[in-house]
Write an enzyme that holds these catalytic residues in place. Structure first.
Site, short mmCIF file in Angstrom:
data_model
loop_
_atom_site.label_atom_id
_atom_site.label_comp_id
_atom_site.label_asym_id
_atom_site.label_seq_id
_atom_site.Cartn_x
_atom_site.Cartn_y
_atom_site.Cartn_z
N PHE A 154 0.82 -1.23 0.00
CA PHE A 154 0.00 0.00 0.00
C PHE A 154 0.84 1.26 0.00
CE2 PHE A 154 -0.23 2.61 3.82
CZ PHE A 154 0.61 1.92 4.68
N LYS A 155 2.12 1.17 0.39
CA LYS A 155 2.95 2.36 0.45
C LYS A 155 3.13 3.01 -0.93
CE LYS A 155 5.28 1.53 4.78
NZ LYS A 155 4.71 0.20 5.10
N ASP A 156 2.80 2.26 -1.99
CA ASP A 156 2.86 2.84 -3.33
C ASP A 156 1.92 4.04 -3.49
OD1 ASP A 156 4.79 1.12 -4.47
OD2 ASP A 156 3.29 -0.42 -4.85
N ALA A 175 3.78 7.00 -1.77
CA ALA A 175 5.06 7.30 -2.39
C ALA A 175 4.86 7.89 -3.79
CB ALA A 175 5.93 6.05 -2.46
#
Ligand SMILES: *Cc1c(COP(=O)(O)O)cnc(C)c1O
Length: 436
Positions: free
Chosen positions: A106-108, A111
């Site tokens: 999910f950090k995409d 970022a």
């Protein structure tokens, strides 16, 4: 929109300043001066809207004229080129899959939004911005892939040699283009110290237009509201008259803070469940009202191993430092490694669905919540934060089977690693960066 520091000591910042600074100069985290609201009419209009329309509508409220609508739409379109499936497991239980971005986590979301906004601001200033990050694994790869190919930006990653998993190392060292990976002959603390020293080096900082892209950046938080807004509207459409419950596997509590913001903005969300592993300082706070962070302990859901979560300061701020108000919206449950393994197995047996260990913590926390809160018959979605193939060992342990690696991941594993060896001596790093 103006952004303030949670420490209230530094001067308020524009979206641009807050994005490029990351952390406020007084060491606090940036928060919006007030939370934008959506009226019921505005929400009604967004009901059947595609993800990117909802993302744009929210981003626009945080922007207020700094970026033209056309450019902001372009940022959104460049970021969210992948799907956010809402998978039904049973009548009112869903998994919202947040792992279809380039690094399968999910950090995409955060970022990529940060990367494209930074690129926009750099272009506006006709500069080349250098993002310098120390990473112990997942954050670095999301940042590297987020900034990959974004004009007017480049990324330098520092990672501890031999101390990240093979998959993580491949994800850090095979991006190429505007991303350089430095393999530091030390541990993660050395990497962090080197980055800190670079930021304190005024000449270097100025010359390279250094920025940090770290996880507390406000422009990583804003996009984490998008998928809650979208998910809540999808659930409302499938369950008329009901409001969503979201269960969020939490470590640094940035994901959950995005959800809380979406609820405060007016999206149809009833309640949150915060699943933690053994790192349960926020879970205990939600029970007892006392915040006593403990040293970090290692668990199976390693991306959630955070003893003293930095976004807790933001959560506290949004609830006006009122523990009861926070506990009314969020129920916290801690989940052990054994329960995590058990849950991966049970979910597979019941639904034929394979969950990664982080998502399993969220699922188990939802079960614990439902066991004691019968009044909540609202549809619930577990936020799935990573693709199970990223955690093959845990899946093997839980299911006693091999899982297929998605093509995207296999391709990364097959590429040739390119890294530059770096000592733990700051002079070596400074010399390298000055020549970059
Ligand atoms: C970072 C991460 C988390 C924790 O998210 P926070 O925003 O830090 O609470 C959970 N699962 C995975 C897979 C992650 O990478």
């Amino acid at each position: 929109m103006i952004f303030y520091s949670t420490n209230k000591k530094s001067t308020p910042a524009s979206l641009k300043k807050a994005t490029l600074e990351g952390l406020a100069t007084d060491g606090g985290l940036y928060v919006p001066s007030d939370i934008p609201r959506f009226s019921t009419d505005e929400i009604e209009l967004l009901k059947e809207a595609p993800f990117n329309h909802i993302a744009f509508a929210i981003a626009k409220k945080f922007n207020e004229g700094e970026i033209s609508d056309d450019s902001l739409w372009e940022v959104v379109e460049n970021c969210f080129t992948f799907k956010t499936p809402l998978v039904g497991l049973e009548k009112s239980t869903y998994v919202e899959e947040l792992f279809h971005g380039p690094t399968l986590a999910f950090k995409d979301y955060g970022a990529r939004f940060l990367a494209h906004l930074t690129g926009y601001f750099a272009k506006e200033d006709h500069t080349l911005i250098t993002v310098l990050v120390a990473t112990s694994g997942d954050t670095g790869s999301a940042v590297a892939y987020g900034f990959k190919g974004v004009p007017n930006t480049r990324v330098v990653l520092l990672y501890p040699s031999g101390k990240v998993s093979r998959l993580q190392e491949q994800q850090l060292t095979t991006v190429g283009g505007n991303v350089t990976a430095l393999e530091v002959s030390g541990d993660f603390d050395d990497c962090q110290r080197l980055v800190k020293q670079a930021f304190m080096d005024a000449e270097l900082k100025q010359r390279l237009a250094l920025t940090s892209a770290n996880s507390i950046n406000i422009s990583r938080l804003i996009p984490q509201t998008f998928y809650y807004a979208w998910g809540s509207l999808q659930l409302a459409a499938r369950h008329p008259g009901k409001k969503a419950v979201f269960s969020v596997p939490s470590g640094n509590y940035g994901n959950l803070t995005g959800g809380v913001l979406a609820k405060m903005m007016g999206f149809p969300i009833n309640h949150f469940i915060a699943g933690s592993n053994a790192n349960d300082s926020v879970t205990r706070y939600l029970e007892e009202g006392r915040y006593e962070p403990n040293p970090t302990v290692a668990t199976l859901s390693s991306a959630m191993d955070v003893g003293n979560p930095s976004n807790f300061a933001r959560l506290r701020h949004f609830y006006g430092d009122d523990y009861r108000a926070m506990a009314a919206d969020i129920s916290g449950y801690a989940v052990t490694d054994n329960e995590t393994i058990e849950t991966i197995g049970a979910v597979y047996d019941r639904f034929g669905y394979i969950m990664d260990p982080h998502t399993a913590v969220g699922f188990r926390a939802l079960e614990k919540f439902r066991a004691t809160n019968e009044i909540f018959d609202d549809p619930a979605a577990v936020m799935s934060t990573a693709h199970p193939a990223k955690f093959i060992e845990a899946i093997k342990k839980a299911l006693d089977m091999e899982i297929t690696i998605p093509d995207r991941l296999q391709e990364v594993l097959d590429r040739r690693k390119v890294s530059i060896p770096m000592s733990t001596n700051y002079r070596d790093l400074a010399a390298f960066l000055m020549k970059l």
